[in-house]
Design an enzyme around this catalytic site. Structure first.
Site, PDB file in Angstrom:
ATOM      1  CG  LEU A  84     -11.238   4.421-107.032  1.00 43.78           C
ATOM      2  CD1 LEU A  84     -10.538   3.868-105.796  1.00 43.78           C
ATOM      3  CD2 LEU A  84     -12.492   3.626-107.310  1.00 43.78           C
ATOM      4  CD  GLU A 114      -9.667  -4.443-103.152  1.00 40.13           C
ATOM      5  OE1 GLU A 114      -9.040  -3.517-103.683  1.00 40.13           O
ATOM      6  OE2 GLU A 114     -10.200  -5.352-103.799  1.00 40.13           O
ATOM      7  CE  LYS A 116      -7.654   6.308-103.202  1.00 38.25           C
ATOM      8  NZ  LYS A 116      -6.316   6.749-103.579  1.00 38.25           N
ATOM      9  CG  ASP A 118      -0.493   7.449-101.068  1.00 38.31           C
ATOM     10  OD1 ASP A 118      -0.934   7.749-102.188  1.00 38.31           O
ATOM     11  OD2 ASP A 118      -0.097   8.291-100.252  1.00 38.31           O
ATOM     12  CE1 TYR A 242      -6.506  -1.388-108.373  1.00 33.66           C
ATOM     13  CE2 TYR A 242      -4.812  -1.282-106.684  1.00 33.66           C
ATOM     14  CZ  TYR A 242      -5.451  -0.728-107.770  1.00 33.66           C
ATOM     15  OH  TYR A 242      -5.031   0.475-108.274  1.00 33.66           O
ATOM     16  CE  LYS A 336      -8.008  10.068-101.041  1.00 30.56           C
ATOM     17  NZ  LYS A 336      -7.157  11.194-101.051  1.00 30.56           N
ATOM     18  CB  CYS A 430      10.516  41.576-101.459  1.00 36.92           C
ATOM     19  SG  CYS A 430      11.427  40.038-101.686  1.00 36.92           S
ATOM     20  CB  CYS A 433      15.092  41.947-103.547  1.00 32.94           C
ATOM     21  SG  CYS A 433      13.390  42.232-104.083  1.00 32.94           S
ATOM     22  CB  CYS A 454       8.736  40.000-104.425  1.00 32.87           C
ATOM     23  SG  CYS A 454      10.160  40.801-105.148  1.00 32.87           S
ATOM     24  CB  CYS A 459      13.269  39.279-106.383  1.00 32.48           C
ATOM     25  SG  CYS A 459      13.347  38.514-104.752  1.00 32.48           S
TER      26      CYS A 459
END
Ligand code: IVH
Length: 699
Positions: A84, A114, A116, A118, A242, A336, A430, A433, A454, A459
């Site tokens: 959709l 209707e 939606k 999930d 549906y 949504k 980093c 490390c 990094c 690492c």
């Protein structure tokens, strides 16, 4: 009891159990107590034990039948399963309505709203009333056959139950005559895990030291992918339907086929199929908005997660006229709802180093309850995002969960600032490390140059990340290979790369903390089993930049072996579906690196499967591939050999005799018996001009 008596009793028990299953799981109106139900079920099992021939595939005892599978078979959908288009905006929703009105100017448009759901899209096929196949959507054209797993879902009837809806359980036995059962009924819908079931399952997983699922949708997906139906049966899954796929009905049923979406929902229910408990019929944009708002108010009380409303054109005949784009119908759209948000205090910022070396800033939060779970960490994405939002330690922040696995910090509540908040200095090395960091490449196409990484391939954080990814459910699926064990393995110096897993022994594991003999054996068994995984899993597991599971699957369809793939040029790769230049380049440079070649050699020596089971050699190129022609009579300009050469050059086949398998007969002057036979068989007949047009267009 005689055989006949047993059969009669079995039939009566089966009908009662089906009716009670329907009352309990579909209508949520149980008609008898659990004890009474168990008694009926026990009697059925006892009968089947004494008379095994009674255990037909649609017997209520067959929900958890059969052996674990080694893989799922592909199923081609008779009618494509589409997705959709979606929108978060009301203005866009109104645009959608106007667009359709323009497309169908004279029609009075009505709509159905209707929820939606999930979950995961599935298609069920009932043949003569019996469930014969259940499949995932897959790429829309082909999905996985997960029939055995779906059969374990109690709200899914194993056979259609005519007029089952709305009647008390003891009146559910007026079975329609077989002539009124659809020859083929394909129904589409969603499998989901109930919210309550999800919470319980996760609590149990955490208690057992297993990774919890991120959300009910992932849990449902993970459950349906399990190869052993017995395990699936233990998962709290349910189904809502549906839509329709292929329908083949005859007699009076043909006249009863629903003409609108709302009639279809009732029609599905009349076959014992569970449809969404909420739908509203709307005749104007105002009514649409009201229905969407109403759904938003009530959806929290549904057993399943919803992330929006689906708006569908109600009259089915109009849908055909509206048509579809490549992926989605033009007659429906998903609206949504805005993701749920909450406010809390950001206590600290930490840096996480991922498997690709990416340094991700993480907000450590005052725990807060949001959309069903307690959140104490959220991603801040990257340094630039942090600066853009001016995020400081001590800030009051808004967080959001938008269906993603990890919640995110959306913004700072500036009005709550006290002046004591401290800006955060992004590290220059980093934190794991101490190596340098650089912003050269992106893990996804859209983070190019934004993410600090990094540069040290060895690492420990990267090594751990690569191992965890390899073991993850979506990749090589090695049970037990979660962060706790992987951290221990790396710290103890037992494993430095994924090939190292295949050299582990029971003795290596015995000395690790919290590692019992049983867990060690299970982990090693999981590693051993992973040697035979599909090539796409291995490819995805390698963690090559930009190569997600979807791309890995495309690659495995295109190459017979990993060695073939490793030799492919960027140009060859870009010709593959889903593979663009960025991905092609990433693949080529990955295979060029010496340490990766060495890694692959070690994996080969360890006995891993480098062959693709989904390899599909390309069909002969050409517009007429797969079509069979018969030439007869004299054509006006082309000689017979010339016509044949044209057909064959486009991949078609020329045969000398006409049969049911012939696609076209090309007839010229004085065509004789072959033309007559073609006419009786209903084979399409072309003249020379039509043949040439066909060669030009391929239609
Ligand atoms: S209709 C051709 N209705 O959402 C029409 N889909 O984002 C296709 N979904 O693939 C689907 N609830 O898995 C439809 N009430 C509903 C739905 C629904 C959830 C899912 C479905 C679809 C996806 C698209």
């Amino acid at each position: 009891m005689t055989g006949d008596e047993a059969q009669q009793r079995h039939a009566a028990l089966s009908e009662q159990i089906r009716a009670h299953d329907h009352a309990y799981y579909v209508l949520a109106r149980p008609a008898i107590s659990d004890v009474e139900y168990d008694r009926l079920y026990r009697e059925l099992l006892d009968l089947e034990q004494a008379h095994p021939e009674l255990a037909a595939p649609d017997s209520p005892s067959q929900r958890v039948g059969g052996q674990a599978l080694s893989s799922f078979k592909p199923v081609r959908h008779a009618i494509r399963m589409m997705s959709l288009d979606n929108t978060y905006s009301r203005a866009e929703l109104l645009d959608f309505v106007q667009r359709l009105q323009k497309l169908l100017p004279e029609a009075k448009l009505t709509w159905v709203v209707e929820p939606k759901i999930d979950g995961l899209a599935i298609s069920l096929r009932y043949e003569n009333g019996i469930l014969t196949c259940g499949a995932t959507r897959g790429d829309g054209a082909t999905g996985d056959d997960i029939t055995a797993n779906l059969k374990t879902i109690r709200s899914l009837p194993l056979r259609l139950q005519p007029s089952a809806d709305g009647k008390p359980a003891d009146e559910l036995f007026d079975v329609k005559s077989p002539a009124q059962i659809p020859e083929v009924l394909e129904v589409r819908g969603e499998v989901y895990m109930t919210k309550a079931g999800f919470e319980k399952l996760n609590a149990a997983r955490v208690a057992a030291g297993e990774e919890p699922f991120a959300n009910p949708r992932n849990a449902a997906a993970g459950s349906l992918k399990m190869l052993d139906p017995k395990q699936v049966a233990a998962r709290p899954l349910a189904i809502v339907l549906y839509g329709l796929g292929e329908t083949r009905v005859s007699g009076s049923l043909a006249a009863e086929l629903p003409a609108t979406q709302h009639e279809m929902l009732a029609w599905l229910a009349s076959w014992g199929l569970r449809s969404p408990e909420f739908h509203r019929i709307c005749g104007s944009p105002d009514e649409l908005i009201a229905a969407i708002d109403e759904l938003d108010r009530v959806r929290k009380d549904f057993a399943y997660e919803t992330d929006g409303a689906v708006i569908k054109l109600d009259p089915i005949a109009l849908r055909e006229r509206a048509g579809a784009t490549a992926k989605a119908p033009r007659w429906a759209i998903a609206y949504k709802y805005a993701p749920e948000q909450a406010q809390t205090t950001l206590k600290a910022i930490t840096i996480q180093v991922g498997r690709t070396g990416a340094l991700t800033p993480v907000a450590e939060l005052e725990p807060v309850f949001l959309a069903g779970s307690t959140i104490s960490r959220a991603t801040l994405h990257n340094e630039e995002e942090m600066r853009r939002k001016d995020i400081r330690v001590g800030d009051r922040v808004t967080i959001e969960k938008a269906g993603e696995v990890i919640p995110a910090v959306v913004n700072v509540v500036i009005s709550a600032r006290t002046g004591k908040e401290a800006p955060f200095d992004f590290p220059k090395t980093c934190p794991e490390c101490g190596a340098a960091v650089a912003r050269a490449m992106g893990a996804s196409v859209d983070d190019l140059g934004v993410v600090w990484r990094c540069v040290n391939y060895d690492c420990p954080a990267q090594v751990r990340g690569r191992l965890e990814h390899w073991c993850s459910r979506g990749a090589m699926d090695i049970e037990g290979g979660g962060d706790v064990l992987v951290t221990q393995l790396v710290k103890a110096g037992l494993v430095r790369d994924v090939a190292g897993l295949y050299r582990l022994t029971v003795f290596d594991l015995a000395n690790l903390e919290r590692m019992g003999a049983k867990s060690a054996q299970n982990f090693l068994a999981g590693i051993a089993a992973s040697r035979r995984r599909d090539l796409w899993r291995l490819l995805f597991g390698l963690g090559i930049l930009h190569v997600g599971a979807g791309v890995a699957k495309s690659l495995a369809r295109h190459f017979a072996t990993l060695d073939d793939l490793s030799r492919a040029t960027a140009e060859e790769l870009t010709r593959i579906e889903d593979v663009g230049e960025v991905i092609a380049k990433s693949l080529v440079s990955w295979f060029q690196e010496e340490r990766h070649r060495l890694l692959l050699e070690h994996l080969r020596q360890a006995g891993l499967n480098f062959h693709s089971s989904s390899y599909q050699p390309e069909a002969p190129a050409g517009r007429l591939a797969g079509k069979t022609f018969v030439l007869t009579g004299t054509l006006p300009t082309l000689k017979r050999e010339q016509a044949a050469a044209r057909i064959e050059a486009l991949g078609g086949k020329v045969s000398s005799s006409v049969s049911k398998k012939t696609d076209y007969v090309v007839a010229g002057e004085d065509a004789g018996s072959k033309l007559v036979k073609a006419q009786t068989l209903g084979v399409r007949i072309l003249n020379e001009a039509e043949l040439l047009a066909l060669c030009a267009s391929g239609q």
